[in-house]
Design an enzyme around this catalytic site. Sequence first.
Site, short mmCIF file in Angstrom:
data_model
loop_
_atom_site.label_atom_id
_atom_site.label_comp_id
_atom_site.label_asym_id
_atom_site.label_seq_id
_atom_site.Cartn_x
_atom_site.Cartn_y
_atom_site.Cartn_z
N GLU A 37 44.51 64.74 -10.81
CA GLU A 37 44.65 63.57 -11.68
C GLU A 37 44.72 64.11 -13.10
O GLU A 37 43.70 64.49 -13.67
CB GLU A 37 43.43 62.64 -11.54
CG GLU A 37 43.28 62.00 -10.18
CD GLU A 37 44.30 60.92 -9.94
OE1 GLU A 37 45.02 60.53 -10.88
OE2 GLU A 37 44.39 60.47 -8.79
N CYS A 43 43.09 58.33 -20.17
CA CYS A 43 44.27 58.94 -19.54
C CYS A 43 45.38 57.91 -19.36
O CYS A 43 46.55 58.22 -19.51
CB CYS A 43 43.89 59.58 -18.21
SG CYS A 43 43.03 58.47 -17.09
P1 NDP Z 1 40.09 69.54 -19.24
O1 NDP Z 1 41.30 69.84 -18.43
O2 NDP Z 1 39.84 70.33 -20.47
O3 NDP Z 1 38.78 69.66 -18.35
C1 NDP Z 1 38.60 68.96 -17.14
C2 NDP Z 1 37.52 69.65 -16.33
O4 NDP Z 1 37.99 70.91 -15.87
C3 NDP Z 1 36.25 69.93 -17.12
O5 NDP Z 1 35.13 69.74 -16.30
C4 NDP Z 1 36.44 71.37 -17.48
O6 NDP Z 1 35.24 72.02 -17.75
C5 NDP Z 1 37.06 71.91 -16.21
N1 NDP Z 1 37.75 73.20 -16.37
C6 NDP Z 1 38.14 73.81 -17.52
N2 NDP Z 1 38.76 74.98 -17.23
C7 NDP Z 1 38.77 75.11 -15.88
C8 NDP Z 1 39.28 76.08 -14.97
N3 NDP Z 1 39.92 77.17 -15.40
N4 NDP Z 1 39.11 75.87 -13.65
C9 NDP Z 1 38.48 74.76 -13.20
N5 NDP Z 1 37.98 73.80 -14.01
C10 NDP Z 1 38.12 73.97 -15.34
O7 NDP Z 1 40.19 67.98 -19.57
P2 NDP Z 1 39.24 67.12 -20.48
O8 NDP Z 1 37.83 67.22 -20.02
O9 NDP Z 1 39.55 67.43 -21.91
O10 NDP Z 1 39.73 65.64 -20.14
C11 NDP Z 1 40.77 65.00 -20.79
C12 NDP Z 1 42.03 65.05 -19.96
O11 NDP Z 1 41.78 64.45 -18.70
C13 NDP Z 1 43.18 64.27 -20.57
O12 NDP Z 1 44.36 65.01 -20.44
C14 NDP Z 1 43.23 63.02 -19.72
O13 NDP Z 1 44.48 62.41 -19.67
C15 NDP Z 1 42.84 63.55 -18.39
N6 NDP Z 1 42.35 62.48 -17.55
C16 NDP Z 1 43.10 62.11 -16.46
C17 NDP Z 1 42.69 61.06 -15.68
C18 NDP Z 1 43.47 60.65 -14.47
O14 NDP Z 1 42.91 59.97 -13.65
N7 NDP Z 1 44.71 61.06 -14.30
C19 NDP Z 1 41.48 60.30 -15.98
C20 NDP Z 1 40.77 60.79 -17.12
C21 NDP Z 1 41.21 61.85 -17.87
P3 NDP Z 1 34.75 72.14 -19.29
O15 NDP Z 1 34.71 70.76 -19.83
O16 NDP Z 1 33.43 72.75 -19.12
O17 NDP Z 1 35.78 73.01 -19.98
#
Ligand code: NDP
Length: 498
Positions: A245, A279
């Site tokens: 997602e 999102c």
């Molecule tokens: P990120 O992609 O930065 O992070 C998402 C999660 O992935 C966090 O828990 C993050 O940890 C973790 N993460 C980071 N690097 C890695 C890796 N290499 N491997 C595995 N996991 C990793 O997104 P955001 O938290 O900034 O969220 C915002 C984004 O999410 C926006 O683009 C938004 O559109 C999207 N979103 C999509 C939704 C949907 O349903 N389609 C709903 C809500 C949001 P950490 O935070 O510790 O870096």
Amino acid sequence: MTAVHVPGTPVIEDGRLLSTSPATGAEAGRVPAATAADVERAVARAREAAGWWAGLGFTGRRERLLRWRRLLARRIEELAELVHLEGGKPVADAIVEIVTAVEHVDWAARNARRVLGPRRVRSRLVLAEFSAHLEYQPYGVVGVIGPWNYPVFTPIGSAAYALAAGNTVVLKPSEYTPAVGQWLVDTFAEVVPEQPVFTAVHGLGDVGAALCRSGVNKVAFTGSTATAKKVMAACAESLTPVLLEAGGKDAMIVDSDADLDAAADACVWGALTNAGQTCIGIERVYAVAPVFDTFVDKVVERAGRLTVGAEGADIGPITMPSQLDVIRRHIDDALARGGRAVLGGADAVQPPYVRPTVLVDVPEDAAAVREETFGPTLTINRVRDADEAVDRTNAVPYGLGASVFGRRRAVTIARRMRSGMASVNSALTFAGMSTLPFGGVGDSGFGRIHGEDGLREFGRPKAITRRRARSLLPAMTFDRTPADIDRLVKAIKVMYGR
Ligand code: NDP
């Protein structure tokens, strides 16, 4: 005494991840930071619990999930305050988020047996001597990786469905909202104390990466498109299936026969709720020429009334400090390329806040139109007609949600928009409709949470055929004769050759 840190910036201190309010810097939570070995241990414990949880059957799991739903509903104010403190979201927005999540827990719990449980499916004339049976068996352990912007709704959208399907879940919340993630698993453990069915591991991106490589049986990721690609690459090493997602750049189309007051209301809400950090937030609008000016005036009038601030305001702080630079860049670039700010504009970014900004006449190749801004900003562009609006909507790589305002053509337009979901004469409503699947196309990811598809996402289809009579045309045996094959050829010509 409450520690004060750089607002909104998580830090690891003495093996603990500390999260802080983006508005004030006050400490929001302190949770143990996991190492890769801790992640493996958590997954091993979840694997042991998986047998017990699956063994409870749909009825046992339903009863426990409904207990959790009751707890979430009863303690909604407590959770909303924590979401507000840790992420900066206004309490009212947090309440709306949690209500939606509670609805999903309820639906997943009540419908898992119907959707996933063993059932007979029809046989056909070919192989009519066999009955056909289908069920969806749990994967085992599902790793859920969540973002910070909807720290209750997004993990629950995967976790509740995965749990109802019979999996155990290890959650890696965003480093910006670990306390909310911990609250969710702690309260689940209050109602299911027997086994570690739903647990969390905390840390930065490396902990998410470790979860992908930990041997979980499926990963459900919600976050940015860039991270989604890393998650998929890590999961590819072990052929671990993934649900992604990812981000969006959702458009709203306003047609000539739209109710403009309703459209402006939904547009302002859809674009600016949670300070635009949604999102499925409306980030760009295409309004047809005859209604463009009136629509823009109505949006500006409504958006201009919104208050910005820490407590009791309509729009809270930007949760992730680094996002402020992205928002500023998008606004500056749009203005430099000839766009006009009819509200807010160049000085809208006042850390940690961004004032509502409405931009018009922004070129379609500007960052503000093509990239996810994730702030309380909006572009509104004039189009000749709905066809041009659809073409422009579909010209970006994202395809998450969409919205259309209009009467005669609205549903047809919604169908043509390249997105996984659409709302007609509203915005974002598909997210709360627990009976409908949620997910995107293109750069917005693939796979579905919510609804029947969301339950099936967390079960492996198991197909069973069972002989119920002797075969009249034995073909799948070396005992068959040339005459059997002749009869088979004749039968297939009669059935399908005409
Ligand atoms: P990120 O992609 O930065 O992070 C998402 C999660 O992935 C966090 O828990 C993050 O940890 C973790 N993460 C980071 N690097 C890695 C890796 N290499 N491997 C595995 N996991 C990793 O997104 P955001 O938290 O900034 O969220 C915002 C984004 O999410 C926006 O683009 C938004 O559109 C999207 N979103 C999509 C939704 C949907 O349903 N389609 C709903 C809500 C949001 P950490 O935070 O510790 O870096």
